[in-house]
Design a protein around this motif. Structure first.
Motif, PDB file in Angstrom:
ATOM      1  N   TRP A  29      11.866   1.247  -5.950  1.00  8.06           N
ATOM      2  CA  TRP A  29      11.689   1.606  -7.314  1.00  8.06           C
ATOM      3  C   TRP A  29      10.683   0.633  -8.099  1.00  8.06           C
ATOM      4  O   TRP A  29      10.928  -0.754  -7.541  1.00  8.06           O
ATOM      5  N   GLY A  30       9.707   0.897  -8.767  1.00  8.98           N
ATOM      6  CA  GLY A  30       9.076   0.065  -9.636  1.00  8.98           C
ATOM      7  C   GLY A  30       8.119   0.447 -10.189  1.00  8.98           C
ATOM      8  O   GLY A  30       7.731   1.769 -10.382  1.00  8.98           O
ATOM      9  N   GLU A  31       7.294  -0.386 -11.338  1.00 10.42           N
ATOM     10  CA  GLU A  31       6.569   0.367 -12.202  1.00 10.42           C
ATOM     11  C   GLU A  31       5.355   0.872 -11.326  1.00 10.42           C
ATOM     12  O   GLU A  31       4.979   0.511 -10.280  1.00 10.42           O
ATOM     13  N   ASN A  32       4.119   1.513 -12.388  1.00 12.22           N
ATOM     14  CA  ASN A  32       2.979   1.893 -11.627  1.00 12.22           C
ATOM     15  C   ASN A  32       2.067   0.651 -11.247  1.00 12.22           C
ATOM     16  O   ASN A  32       2.283  -0.321 -12.115  1.00 12.22           O
ATOM     17  N   ALA A  34       2.859  -1.196  -8.871  1.00  9.89           N
ATOM     18  CA  ALA A  34       3.707  -2.395  -8.298  1.00  9.89           C
ATOM     19  C   ALA A  34       3.459  -2.636  -6.854  1.00  9.89           C
ATOM     20  O   ALA A  34       3.445  -3.596  -6.281  1.00  9.89           O
ATOM     21  N   LYS A  36       4.192   0.454  -4.446  1.00 14.02           N
ATOM     22  CA  LYS A  36       5.240   1.188  -3.643  1.00 14.02           C
ATOM     23  C   LYS A  36       4.339   2.029  -2.475  1.00 14.02           C
ATOM     24  O   LYS A  36       4.658   2.170  -1.553  1.00 14.02           O
ATOM     25  N   ASP A 297       6.832   8.499  -4.301  1.00  9.40           N
ATOM     26  CA  ASP A 297       6.898   8.916  -5.567  1.00  9.40           C
ATOM     27  C   ASP A 297       7.788  10.352  -5.899  1.00  9.40           C
ATOM     28  O   ASP A 297       7.309  11.379  -6.153  1.00  9.40           O
ATOM     29  N   SER A 299      10.003  10.893  -7.864  1.00  7.69           N
ATOM     30  CA  SER A 299      10.108  11.350  -9.285  1.00  7.69           C
ATOM     31  C   SER A 299       8.828  12.399  -9.791  1.00  7.69           C
ATOM     32  O   SER A 299       8.985  12.725 -10.835  1.00  7.69           O
ATOM     33  N   THR A 325       9.462   5.781  -9.657  1.00 10.36           N
ATOM     34  CA  THR A 325       9.441   4.821 -10.745  1.00 10.36           C
ATOM     35  C   THR A 325      10.700   4.644 -11.235  1.00 10.36           C
ATOM     36  O   THR A 325      10.986   3.710 -12.353  1.00 10.36           O
ATOM     37  N   GLU A 326      11.711   5.389 -10.807  1.00 12.76           N
ATOM     38  CA  GLU A 326      13.056   5.028 -10.989  1.00 12.76           C
ATOM     39  C   GLU A 326      13.956   5.084  -9.715  1.00 12.76           C
ATOM     40  O   GLU A 326      13.337   5.503  -8.718  1.00 12.76           O
ATOM     41  N   HIS A 336      13.871  -3.240  -5.404  1.00 14.74           N
ATOM     42  CA  HIS A 336      12.767  -3.312  -6.660  1.00 14.74           C
ATOM     43  C   HIS A 336      11.584  -3.818  -6.092  1.00 14.74           C
ATOM     44  O   HIS A 336      11.555  -4.980  -5.476  1.00 14.74           O
ATOM     45  N   ALA A 338       7.668  -5.255  -7.223  1.00 12.48           N
ATOM     46  CA  ALA A 338       7.057  -5.660  -8.586  1.00 12.48           C
ATOM     47  C   ALA A 338       5.955  -6.571  -7.886  1.00 12.48           C
ATOM     48  O   ALA A 338       6.140  -7.452  -6.948  1.00 12.48           O
TER      49      ALA A 338
END
Ligand SMILES: Nc1ncnc2c1ncn2[C@@H]1O[C@H](COP(=O)(O)OP(=O)(O)OP(=O)(O)O)[C@@H](O)[C@H]1O
Ligand SMILES: [Mg+2]
Length: 349
Positions: A29-32, A34, A36, A297, A299, A325-326, A336, A338
């Motif tokens: 998981w990670g932010e937009n 990042a 992934k 993705d 999510s 993102t989660e 994680h 990042a």
């Protein structure tokens, strides 16, 4: 099959690293932004040699000339080292250190599920043809070879049409009809099985409306030669071959309506998911082992039915790598991501 580790060098925004992956479900998981999707794209390229980046140099970190990915894959009880290097317009592939052509990579090693798959429903016929041909090429090296030869012949025939070389057509027609007819036969056979598997997966996804999948052909093996002759004048004026397997489509019907025109966003995602599950099943049938499953993705697939299906699907294969993102609720291991790096502080769920 299991990806034991993935190494990347100069790959998009990813930090150069070797990442081990255990069996079971790994959730990243990670932010937009990042990295992934880039990580799954790198894994898919390393495992299958496939990418749909319009230009290979897009895969190379800006400022560098070449990128490299390596997958250590456990398949059929033995370990293979798969390496791919890409640069501007060029790609080299090695299996266990020996240079091979892209098609010689293990063909059933990964399936990639991502939100953009909805374009298979909404997008132009080219995308559905590409989906079908990529799958068939992985199932049958003969299909891959036929397609390459057909595309070459088609390009030459189109050039002759643009040059107005009416006299040369008999020769081009001959090869186009021979190759094209065989492609149509191979496609027909595979599309039938694909339709059954996709319809079954679609029903499992909890959809009330049945999904039908049907090959739409611009001609057929018996009529191909005749159709080319009949439309010669039109072809000469347009400078393009207007019938043949390069004009086919895969019709998707949801309930009573064509899915591309009527399906809601969620329905389109469900259909796309069913197509990927069918791909997974076909590759498993063919190679006797389940591919590594890459889900990007999750999510973006939030409806409870689809979510449960994805959880179950990820848990049903020997190895799945899932991003979001989660944190993925079904993951045995969570990592994680990042700034292009996979952080060392790993949380055991
Ligand atoms: N060739 C490249 N060189 C350097 N950076 C790149 C290159 N190609 C893409 N990037 C950058 O990589 C970053 C990560 O992209 P990626 O699509 O992997 O993010 P993501 O984690 O999947 O985000 P999202 O949650 O929005 O889907 C983006 O900021 C993108 O601009
Ligand atoms: Mg992404």
């Amino acid at each position: 099959m299991q990806l034991l580790s993935l190494s990347t060098l100069n790959y998009r925004n990813l930090q150069d690293a070797t990442l081990p992956f255990p069996a079971g479900v790994s959730g990243l998981w990670g932010e937009n932004g990042a990295g992934k999707t880039n990580l799954l794209e790198a894994a898919y390229l390393a495992l299958t040699g496939l990418t749909d980046a319009p230009r290979l140099e897009q895969l190379v970190r800006s400022g560098e000339r070449e990128a490299y990915v390596r997958a250590d894959l456990m398949a059929g009880g033995s370990l293979s080292v798969l390496e791919t290097g890409v640069g501007r317009g060029r790609r080299t592939t090695r299996v266990d250190g020996v240079r091979v052509r892209g098609q010689e990579l293990p063909r059933g090693s990964a399936v990639w599920i991502r939100p953009e798959d909805s374009e298979l429903v909404y997008g132009p016929p080219t995308l559905r043809r590409a989906y079908l041909d990529a799958l068939l090429s992985r199932l049958s090296p003969r299909h891959a070879q036929m397609l390459q030869r057909y595309d070459r012949t088609l390009a030459q025939r189109n050039a002759a049409l643009r040059a107005g070389e009416d006299w040369a057509m008999a020769v081009w027609d001959e090869s186009l009809v021979t190759l094209g007819s065989e492609i149509m036969q191979l496609r027909r056979r595979a599309a039938g099985r694909l339709a059954e598997l996709a319809a079954a997966a679609h029903a499992q996804l909890g959809s009330q409306k049945p999904l039908q999948l049907q090959l739409q052909e611009s001609t057929d093996p018996e009529r191909f030669r005749h159709d080319l002759g009949r439309r010669r004048a039109e072809e000469l004026s347009r400078g393009a071959t207007v019938v043949g397997p390069h004009r086919d489509d895969l019709n998707l019907t949801l309930g009573d309506f064509p899915a591309g025109d009527y399906a809601s966003r969620g329905e389109a995602r469900t259909i796309a998911l069913a197509l990927r599950k069918a791909e997974l099943d076909l590759l498993t049938e063919k190679f006797g082992e389940q591919p590594v499953l890459l889900i990007d993705d999750f999510s973006a697939e939030l409806d409870p039915h689809r979510r449960a299906f994805l959880l179950q699907l990820a848990a049903s294969v020997p190895q799945a790598i899932v991003t979001g993102t989660e944190a993925f609720p079904g993951a045995a291991r969570t990592l994680h991501v990042a700034a292009g790096g996979v952080l060392a502080q790993e949380v055991e769920a």
